[in-house]
Design a protein around this motif. Structure first.
Motif, PDB file in Angstrom:
ATOM      1  N   GLY A  31       1.528  -1.297   0.261  1.00 59.70           N
ATOM      2  CA  GLY A  31       0.478   0.268  -0.003  1.00 59.70           C
ATOM      3  C   GLY A  31       0.667   1.025   0.335  1.00 59.70           C
ATOM      4  N   TYR A  32       2.317   0.776  -0.219  1.00 61.90           N
ATOM      5  CA  TYR A  32       3.174   2.334  -0.206  1.00 61.90           C
ATOM      6  C   TYR A  32       3.686   2.280  -1.138  1.00 61.90           C
ATOM      7  CZ  TYR A  32       2.593   1.817   5.084  1.00 61.90           C
ATOM      8  OH  TYR A  32       2.514   1.706   6.506  1.00 61.90           O
ATOM      9  N   ARG A  33       4.076   3.956  -1.488  1.00 65.27           N
ATOM     10  CA  ARG A  33       4.844   4.128  -2.395  1.00 65.27           C
ATOM     11  C   ARG A  33       5.199   5.777  -1.983  1.00 65.27           C
ATOM     12  NH1 ARG A  33       2.464   9.068  -3.968  1.00 65.27           N
ATOM     13  NH2 ARG A  33       0.329   9.319  -2.987  1.00 65.27           N
ATOM     14  N   LEU A  34       6.772   5.178  -3.069  1.00 64.09           N
ATOM     15  CA  LEU A  34       7.342   5.738  -2.950  1.00 64.09           C
ATOM     16  C   LEU A  34       7.175   7.673  -3.028  1.00 64.09           C
ATOM     17  CD1 LEU A  34       9.657   5.047  -4.716  1.00 64.09           C
ATOM     18  CD2 LEU A  34      10.007   4.583  -2.545  1.00 64.09           C
ATOM     19  N   GLY A  35       7.502   8.801  -2.525  1.00 65.06           N
ATOM     20  CA  GLY A  35       6.964  10.113  -2.261  1.00 65.06           C
ATOM     21  C   GLY A  35       5.840  10.146  -1.297  1.00 65.06           C
ATOM     22  N   GLU A  40      -0.814  10.496   4.002  1.00 65.97           N
ATOM     23  CA  GLU A  40      -1.325   9.603   3.326  1.00 65.97           C
ATOM     24  C   GLU A  40      -0.823   8.122   3.473  1.00 65.97           C
ATOM     25  OE1 GLU A  40      -1.134   9.672  -0.603  1.00 65.97           O
ATOM     26  OE2 GLU A  40      -1.545  11.916  -1.228  1.00 65.97           O
ATOM     27  N   LEU A  41       0.776   7.641   4.369  1.00 66.48           N
ATOM     28  CA  LEU A  41       0.911   7.144   4.931  1.00 66.48           C
ATOM     29  C   LEU A  41       0.118   6.263   6.619  1.00 66.48           C
ATOM     30  CD1 LEU A  41       4.593   8.100   4.987  1.00 66.48           C
ATOM     31  CD2 LEU A  41       3.768   6.362   3.541  1.00 66.48           C
ATOM     32  N   LEU A  42      -0.297   7.248   7.163  1.00 62.18           N
ATOM     33  CA  LEU A  42      -1.305   7.185   7.396  1.00 62.18           C
ATOM     34  C   LEU A  42      -2.765   6.682   7.568  1.00 62.18           C
ATOM     35  CD1 LEU A  42      -0.936  10.288  10.312  1.00 62.18           C
ATOM     36  CD2 LEU A  42       0.564   7.851  10.611  1.00 62.18           C
ATOM     37  N   ALA A  43      -3.392   6.956   6.018  1.00 66.26           N
ATOM     38  CA  ALA A  43      -4.189   6.787   5.627  1.00 66.26           C
ATOM     39  C   ALA A  43      -4.622   4.750   5.353  1.00 66.26           C
ATOM     40  CB  ALA A  43      -4.397   7.248   4.470  1.00 66.26           C
ATOM     41  N   VAL A  44      -3.200   4.569   5.589  1.00 63.21           N
ATOM     42  CA  VAL A  44      -2.900   3.118   4.881  1.00 63.21           C
ATOM     43  C   VAL A  44      -2.669   2.298   6.099  1.00 63.21           C
ATOM     44  CG1 VAL A  44      -0.749   1.562   3.890  1.00 63.21           C
ATOM     45  CG2 VAL A  44      -1.064   3.728   3.176  1.00 63.21           C
ATOM     46  N   VAL A  71      13.241  14.803   3.887  1.00 67.93           N
ATOM     47  CA  VAL A  71      12.949  16.172   5.104  1.00 67.93           C
ATOM     48  C   VAL A  71      11.303  16.576   4.683  1.00 67.93           C
ATOM     49  CG1 VAL A  71      15.575  16.272   4.708  1.00 67.93           C
ATOM     50  CG2 VAL A  71      14.373  17.656   3.364  1.00 67.93           C
ATOM     51  N   LEU A  72      11.140  16.352   3.276  1.00 75.76           N
ATOM     52  CA  LEU A  72       9.331  16.491   3.356  1.00 75.76           C
ATOM     53  C   LEU A  72       8.731  16.255   3.769  1.00 75.76           C
ATOM     54  CD1 LEU A  72      10.473  18.393   0.050  1.00 75.76           C
ATOM     55  CD2 LEU A  72      10.255  19.519   2.077  1.00 75.76           C
ATOM     56  N   ASN A  73       8.783  14.888   4.801  1.00 74.17           N
ATOM     57  CA  ASN A  73       8.276  13.495   5.098  1.00 74.17           C
ATOM     58  C   ASN A  73       7.749  13.345   4.220  1.00 74.17           C
ATOM     59  OD1 ASN A  73       6.744  13.270   8.116  1.00 74.17           O
ATOM     60  ND2 ASN A  73       5.337  14.888   8.066  1.00 74.17           N
ATOM     61  N   ARG A  74       8.356  13.124   3.038  1.00 75.10           N
ATOM     62  CA  ARG A  74       7.277  11.902   1.981  1.00 75.10           C
ATOM     63  C   ARG A  74       8.018  10.683   2.838  1.00 75.10           C
ATOM     64  NH1 ARG A  74       4.507  14.544  -0.942  1.00 75.10           N
ATOM     65  NH2 ARG A  74       4.079  16.497  -1.240  1.00 75.10           N
ATOM     66  N   LEU A  75       7.498   9.825   1.770  1.00 71.64           N
ATOM     67  CA  LEU A  75       8.421   8.127   1.773  1.00 71.64           C
ATOM     68  C   LEU A  75       9.428   8.503   0.856  1.00 71.64           C
ATOM     69  CD1 LEU A  75       7.721   5.610   2.990  1.00 71.64           C
ATOM     70  CD2 LEU A  75       6.828   5.178   0.850  1.00 71.64           C
ATOM     71  N   GLN A  76      10.752   8.094   0.906  1.00 72.37           N
ATOM     72  CA  GLN A  76      11.838   7.337   0.650  1.00 72.37           C
ATOM     73  C   GLN A  76      12.344   5.732   0.966  1.00 72.37           C
ATOM     74  OE1 GLN A  76      12.315  10.544  -1.052  1.00 72.37           O
ATOM     75  NE2 GLN A  76      14.758   9.276  -0.949  1.00 72.37           N
TER      76      GLN A  76
END
Length: 171
Positions: A31-35, A40-44, A71-76
């Motif tokens: 359910g996770y995608r980069l960026g 949205e991570l918490l919605a998963v 640093v922008l709180n996006r999935l790496q």
């Protein structure tokens, strides 16, 4: 009149030369995608923050993993270890969504002196999406019994050059 016609033709040719951006929507894992931004991570699923820019996600009986954020709180990066050894099922799902893997190699990896594991490493790779998914199956030959399946979703730019071209598991 002629100059506007030439301009129109030039713009049309330029417009057709611009390629549509790649469809990277299938490059997901659990359910996770980069960026993906933090909300949205918490919605998963719910996560637990342990240190800055890292969170842990657990689904008891299914997996435990670590989310690494920029640093922008996006999935790496998403590193996950599955509780059930379902490597073949995971590979089949990824192949159905993404297509054939770029690399699929097997071999023996040495751990410490008491353990040698057989590992299968399968890599899906997209330079256009700057995304890679790597699935690892580890069967312990000695030592700790059992099979472990883990996977990583990360940017292709985060991996060493030539990883996909490696035909063995030797470092």
């Amino acid at each position: 009149m002629r100059s506007s016609l030439f301009l129109g033709l030039a713009l049309a040719a330029f417009g057709s030369a611009i390629a549509a951006p790649p469809d990277c929507s299938s490059w997901t894992l659990d359910g996770y995608r980069l960026g993906m931004p933090g909300d949205e991570l918490l919605a998963v699923r719910s996560v637990t923050m342990h240190v800055e820019n890292q969170a842990q996600a657990n689904e008891p009986g299914r997996f435990q993993g670590v989310l690494v954020l920029d640093v922008l709180n996006r999935l790496q990066k998403w590193d996950v270890r599955y509780d059930a050894a379902e490597g073949d099922e995971l590979r089949a799902d990824l192949e159905a969504r993404i297509g054939e893997p770029a690399s699929d190699v097997s071999g023996y990896r040495s751990g410490d002196e008491t353990d040698t594991a057989r590992q299968r490493r399968t890599i899906w790779w997209s330079t256009a999406c700057d995304a890679a998914i790597i699935v690892y199956d580890n069967d312990s030959a000695r030592g700790a019994p059992g099979r472990r399946v883990s996977a990583t979703l990360a940017r292709t730019s985060a991996f060493p050059p030539g990883l996909v071209q490696m035909k063995s598991l030797v470092d």
